[in-house]
Design an enzyme around this catalytic site. Structure first.
Site, mmCIF file in Angstrom:
data_model
loop_
_atom_site.group_PDB
_atom_site.id
_atom_site.type_symbol
_atom_site.label_atom_id
_atom_site.label_comp_id
_atom_site.label_asym_id
_atom_site.label_seq_id
_atom_site.Cartn_x
_atom_site.Cartn_y
_atom_site.Cartn_z
ATOM 1 N N ARG A 11 0.822 -1.209 0.000
ATOM 2 C CA ARG A 11 0.000 0.000 0.000
ATOM 3 C C ARG A 11 0.858 1.261 0.000
ATOM 4 O O ARG A 11 2.019 1.257 0.409
ATOM 5 C CB ARG A 11 -0.902 0.009 1.231
ATOM 6 C CG ARG A 11 -1.885 -1.140 1.285
ATOM 7 C CD ARG A 11 -2.634 -1.146 2.612
ATOM 8 N NE ARG A 11 -3.351 0.109 2.831
ATOM 9 C CZ ARG A 11 -4.034 0.380 3.933
ATOM 10 N NH1 ARG A 11 -4.037 -0.496 4.939
ATOM 11 N NH2 ARG A 11 -4.673 1.528 4.066
ATOM 12 N N HIS A 47 8.194 0.108 3.644
ATOM 13 C CA HIS A 47 7.614 -1.090 4.235
ATOM 14 C C HIS A 47 8.759 -2.044 4.567
ATOM 15 O O HIS A 47 9.842 -1.965 3.974
ATOM 16 C CB HIS A 47 6.656 -1.768 3.251
ATOM 17 C CG HIS A 47 5.336 -1.057 3.108
ATOM 18 N ND1 HIS A 47 4.448 -0.916 4.150
ATOM 19 C CD2 HIS A 47 4.749 -0.458 2.030
ATOM 20 C CE1 HIS A 47 3.377 -0.263 3.739
ATOM 21 N NE2 HIS A 47 3.536 0.042 2.445
ATOM 22 N N GLY A 48 8.514 -2.946 5.501
ATOM 23 C CA GLY A 48 9.561 -3.874 5.895
ATOM 24 C C GLY A 48 9.013 -5.240 6.234
ATOM 25 O O GLY A 48 7.798 -5.459 6.295
ATOM 26 N N CYS A 80 8.482 -1.942 9.292
ATOM 27 C CA CYS A 80 8.059 -3.007 10.185
ATOM 28 C C CYS A 80 9.126 -4.084 10.267
ATOM 29 O O CYS A 80 9.859 -4.338 9.312
ATOM 30 C CB CYS A 80 6.753 -3.620 9.698
ATOM 31 S SG CYS A 80 5.310 -2.647 10.161
#
Length: 428
Positions: free
Chosen positions: A191, A250-251, A300
């Site tokens: 996203r 993001h991770g 994350c």
């Protein structure tokens, strides 16, 4: 003549001879000298001598001595300091026999809790004097970065000692690269990271104030991220003292030997944090040997959501009911094209002068508000603004961890892998 007490009477000279032996001068001066001589012969000598004079009819001399004695006593009272009562120092409610000793001298001090002591004339207290409690001073624990005098002195000593703190005297201090991935390809399944631009602007301004040359790269694929990092590592940092890398993306989790986690490029391919750090090792970036290399990862570390303990607040601190915190988490995907290559870390020396700060504990999500940005970056910027001028980096990160840990319904706790050899104080 009145009867004398059975104890031996002090030797009292005859009035006329005594006065003549008192020396030359006026009759009043001679009387004063006689009084002084009599006082050395016992506390009752003067009064007995005056009584003898009165009994033998020498009333004028008796009156002169009595008047001189009263005047001398008043003079001494006027110049004498306040009559302070002796202070008894002993534990409250503790009797001498309970200390395992016999009858104890009340003026002898004993260890333990001390009773209140009033210093001053009795007629002035307690109405006008407040008792002061005299007790041994007990050192108090000092909260980290409390700003106490001892903390300030210790920080100043560390700053001025090259063996205790890195020297950040260059201007600019170093380079700072911010990779801000907001928009991801549709096929990646990731996203849009709404609110990340707020984080980027905050950090760009903050590190500029800390005397870094800041560069921003937006929406990079995994390959482009690696290229940007390699180019930064290959630059000449000889005239600089530090290097900072910030990744906003993001991770996910990733297999690792030293540094956990991975961050995604806009194409959905992950780059492990370990690989990012290794680009700046002694072989890949020789001009940064012995200099601090700092990595801040806002992504994350996994998919777990930490409910934490029950909190009183319904909404995260600084947020309103209509705010929309999002996690920077995606499922961990490990395939042939995403596995860390063994040769990426095989030549890595023992890590030194490296600090990797994560926005969240490995395995857990990292929260980002769509309006105000991520909890971690927002707090990091605020703590640096307030405390970077006087506290070292590790203390600053402890403040960040503490502040973030109390936010929100779901909980988050930042952490770091610290391989710095010295304290690091930013140049402000």
């Amino acid at each position: 003549m009145a009867e004398l007490p059975p104890s031996p009477a002090p030797s009292v000279p005859h009035g006329t001879h005594a006065l003549s032996r008192a020396g030359s001068g006026s009759r009043r001066d001679q009387a004063r000298q006689l009084i002084t001589d009599l006082e050395t012969r016992g506390s009752q000598a003067l009064s007995l001598f005056i009584s003898c004079l009165e009994d033998t009819g020498q009333n004028m001399l008796a009156s002169l001595l009595r008047t001189s004695s009263q005047a001398a006593r008043q003079h001494l009272e006027a110049i004498r300091p306040l009559d302070l009562k002796p202070v008894v120092l002993r534990p409250e409610g503790l009797k001498p026999e309970s200390l395992g000793v016999g009858k104890q001298d009340p003026l002898m001090p004993t260890p333990g809790k001390l009773v209140p002591v009033v210093l001053g004339p009795k007629e002035l207290w307690p109405a006008k004097l407040r008792p002061e409690v005299l007790r041994p001073e007990v050192p108090r624990p000092v909260d980290i970065g409390s700003g106490g005098l001892s903390d300030v002195c210790a920080q100043d000593r560390a700053k001025g000692n090259a063996n205790l703190a890195y020297v950040l005297s260059a201007d600019p201090c170093g380079r700072c690269l911010i990779v801000n991935n907001v928009h991801f390809r549709r096929e990646s399944g990731l996203r849009t990271r709404t609110g990340s631009s707020v984080d980027c602007e905050r950090l760009q301004r903050r590190f500029h104030l800390l005397h870094f040359v800041v560069e921003v790269e937006c929406d990079l694929t995994a390959k482009q991220m690696v290229q940007a990092l390699v180019e930064l590592a290959r630059r000449d940092h000889s005239a600089l003292d530090c290097c900072v890398v910030v990744i906003l993306s993001h991770g996910c989790q990733a297999s690792h030997l030293q540094f956990p986690g991975a961050v995604y490029g806009t194409d959905g391919c992950p780059v492990s944090v370990e690989r990012i750090v290794n680009i700046f090792n002694g072989t890949g970036c020789p001009s940064l040997r012995g200099k601090p290399k700092l990595f801040f990862i806002q992504a994350c570390g996994g998919e777990q959501k930490d409910h934490g303990f029950e909190v009183a607040s319904t909404f995260p601190e600084g947020q309103t009911p209509d705010s929309d915190p999002e996690p920077d988490a995606t499922p961990f995907q490990e395939g042939p094209g995403t596995v860390d290559q063994p040769d990426a870390v095989s030549s890595l020396p023992t890590p030194s002068d490296i600090l990797v700060s994560y926005s969240t504990f490995p395995g857990f999500v990292s929260w980002r508000d769509t309006k105000s940005g991520s909890w971690y970056i927002e707090t990091l910027d605020s703590v640096f603004e307030q405390w970077a001028h006087c506290e070292d980096l590790q203390t600053l990160l402890l403040r960040v961890a503490n502040a973030v840990s109390v936010k929100g319904i779901y909980k988050q706790i930042p952490g770091c892998f610290n391989f710095l050899r010295k304290k690091l104080f930013f140049k402000t």
